[in-house]
Design an enzyme around this catalytic site. Structure first.
Site, PDB file in Angstrom:
ATOM      1  N   HIS A   1      16.285  26.115  -2.949  1.00  0.00           N
ATOM      2  CA  HIS A   1      15.793  26.888  -4.094  1.00  0.00           C
ATOM      3  C   HIS A   1      15.565  28.360  -3.742  1.00  0.00           C
ATOM      4  O   HIS A   1      15.853  29.237  -4.549  1.00  0.00           O
ATOM      5  CB  HIS A   1      14.511  26.272  -4.639  1.00  0.00           C
ATOM      6  CG  HIS A   1      14.043  26.921  -5.910  1.00  0.00           C
ATOM      7  ND1 HIS A   1      14.754  26.815  -7.090  1.00  0.00           N
ATOM      8  CD2 HIS A   1      12.979  27.710  -6.185  1.00  0.00           C
ATOM      9  CE1 HIS A   1      14.121  27.499  -8.039  1.00  0.00           C
ATOM     10  NE2 HIS A   1      13.051  28.058  -7.514  1.00  0.00           N
TER      11      HIS A   1
ATOM     12  N   LYS B   1      14.154  35.331 -19.256  1.00  0.00           N
ATOM     13  CA  LYS B   1      13.167  34.334 -19.682  1.00  0.00           C
ATOM     14  C   LYS B   1      11.814  34.685 -19.103  1.00  0.00           C
ATOM     15  O   LYS B   1      11.707  35.392 -18.098  1.00  0.00           O
ATOM     16  CB  LYS B   1      13.595  32.920 -19.277  1.00  0.00           C
ATOM     17  CG  LYS B   1      13.196  32.510 -17.874  1.00  0.00           C
ATOM     18  CD  LYS B   1      13.381  31.037 -17.598  1.00  0.00           C
ATOM     19  CE  LYS B   1      12.917  30.759 -16.169  1.00  0.00           C
ATOM     20  NZ  LYS B   1      13.290  29.470 -15.648  1.00  0.00           N
TER      21      LYS B   1
ATOM     22  N   ASP C   1       0.819  -1.223   0.000  1.00  0.00           N
ATOM     23  CA  ASP C   1       0.000   0.000   0.000  1.00  0.00           C
ATOM     24  C   ASP C   1       0.854   1.275   0.000  1.00  0.00           C
ATOM     25  O   ASP C   1       0.326   2.386   0.070  1.00  0.00           O
ATOM     26  CB  ASP C   1      -0.951   0.007   1.203  1.00  0.00           C
ATOM     27  CG  ASP C   1      -0.218  -0.012   2.536  1.00  0.00           C
ATOM     28  OD1 ASP C   1       1.033  -0.033   2.537  1.00  0.00           O
ATOM     29  OD2 ASP C   1      -0.893  -0.004   3.585  1.00  0.00           O
TER      30      ASP C   1
ATOM     31  N   ASP D   1      18.237  32.441 -16.491  1.00  0.00           N
ATOM     32  CA  ASP D   1      17.239  33.479 -16.182  1.00  0.00           C
ATOM     33  C   ASP D   1      17.811  34.514 -15.222  1.00  0.00           C
ATOM     34  O   ASP D   1      18.886  34.329 -14.662  1.00  0.00           O
ATOM     35  CB  ASP D   1      15.960  32.854 -15.606  1.00  0.00           C
ATOM     36  CG  ASP D   1      16.238  31.983 -14.394  1.00  0.00           C
ATOM     37  OD1 ASP D   1      17.055  32.385 -13.540  1.00  0.00           O
ATOM     38  OD2 ASP D   1      15.658  30.889 -14.289  1.00  0.00           O
TER      39      ASP D   1
END
Length: 291
Positions: A129, A191, A37, A168
């Site tokens: 990030h 970008k 599962d 970018d």
């Protein structure tokens, strides 16, 4: 027995082993059984230090499975150790650090509560990030960068008049840091990404890259859309070879194939996410953040 243990999550076994050697810690491995599962059953093999434990686990796909596993490892470590440091080389959910569109859940806020609740006293990430994500944590956080390690790798290659390129404007500072450590110049492309469809377009008109070898620098590559678009654009400007340097190579949905097809000579990434491109070891950089 060592006063320090490194508990290795399944997603970061090699990195945990390297780290344990660097900081002279006792390595505790985890055995995982995944039931039909999808539930994980974790068994730790080895002695956990009463003083300090370091849990090492990257949160890459399957993201939710690796997240619940690292929280479980932290919780178990906290039962024995008085201090638990969570090393999350790749922090999944870091892009969900604020409410971009109304009604969106800021998942990094949830993660902040989960890591604290599980018993971590400190969280260390590599090239998260966005640092905004750590603002949602009430425990100590530290972000270290793989850039010096990546630069060392590229310095060994014979590159022709190299130029560092950010795909970018958001990665401008990263490219600048890479370039200054490498000893060369950098440029950042413009970008545009559609927030709803995710489609990317390069808006920069012309760049002077004729005959130069380029290193496209990014923190992470997921589907590789930005890298592909940037490479196609740069190739039209008659550049030399194009290399990609990134910390986290997720390379989802045949991204590596698409990037190579666009004309990239080589993808080089750190071992925050294991894979064939992860040739740069960041265990020494992480070790300095622990000691």
């Amino acid at each position: 027995m060592s006063s320090l243990s490194v508990i290795s999550g399944k997603s970061s076994e090699d990195l945990a082993r390297r780290l344990s050697k660097k900081i002279k810690a006792n390595l505790v491995k985890s055995e995982i059984r995944i039931f039909a599962d999808g539930e994980s059953k974790i068994t730790l093999k080895g002695k956990i230090s009463k003083k300090k434990s370091v849990v090492v686990q990257s949160i890459y796909p399957p993201v939710d499975t690796n997240l619940i596993q690292v929280l479980s490892l932290i919780s178990k470590a906290k039962e024995i150790s008085s201090q638990v440091i969570a090393v999350i080389p790749y922090m999944g959910y870091a892009r969900q650090d604020r409410e971009f569109l109304p009604g969106e859940v800021v998942t990094m806020k949830v993660l902040g509560k989960l890591f604290k609740g599980a018993g971590a006293s400190k969280v260390i990430a590599v090239d998260i990030h966005s640092l905004i994500g750590f603002n949602h944590f009430t425990i100590t956080t530290k972000n270290v960068t793989a850039i010096p390690d990546l630069v060392q790798y590229f310095k060994k290659l014979r590159l022709k008049n190299p130029l560092i390129v950010s795909p970018d404007q958001g990665g401008k500072e990263r490219a600048q840091e890479f370039a200054s450590k490498f000893g060369t110049e950098y440029i950042a492309l413009e970008k545009k990404r559609d927030r709803k469809t995710g489609k990317v377009q390069i808006q920069t008109k012309n760049v002077e890259v004729g005959g130069r070898d380029l290193i496209l620098v990014d923190d992470m590559i997921s589907t590789g859309g930005s890298i592909v678009k940037a490479t196609q654009f740069l190739k039209k400007q008659k550049c030399g070879r194009v290399y990609v340097a990134c910390t986290h190579a997720l390379l989802m949905n045949d991204a590596e194939k698409k990037i190579k097809k666009a004309g990239v000579t080589k993808i080089v990434s750190a071992n925050t996410i294991p894979g064939k491109t992860s040739v740069v070891d960041v265990s020494s950089t992480i070790a300095k953040a622990i000691v």
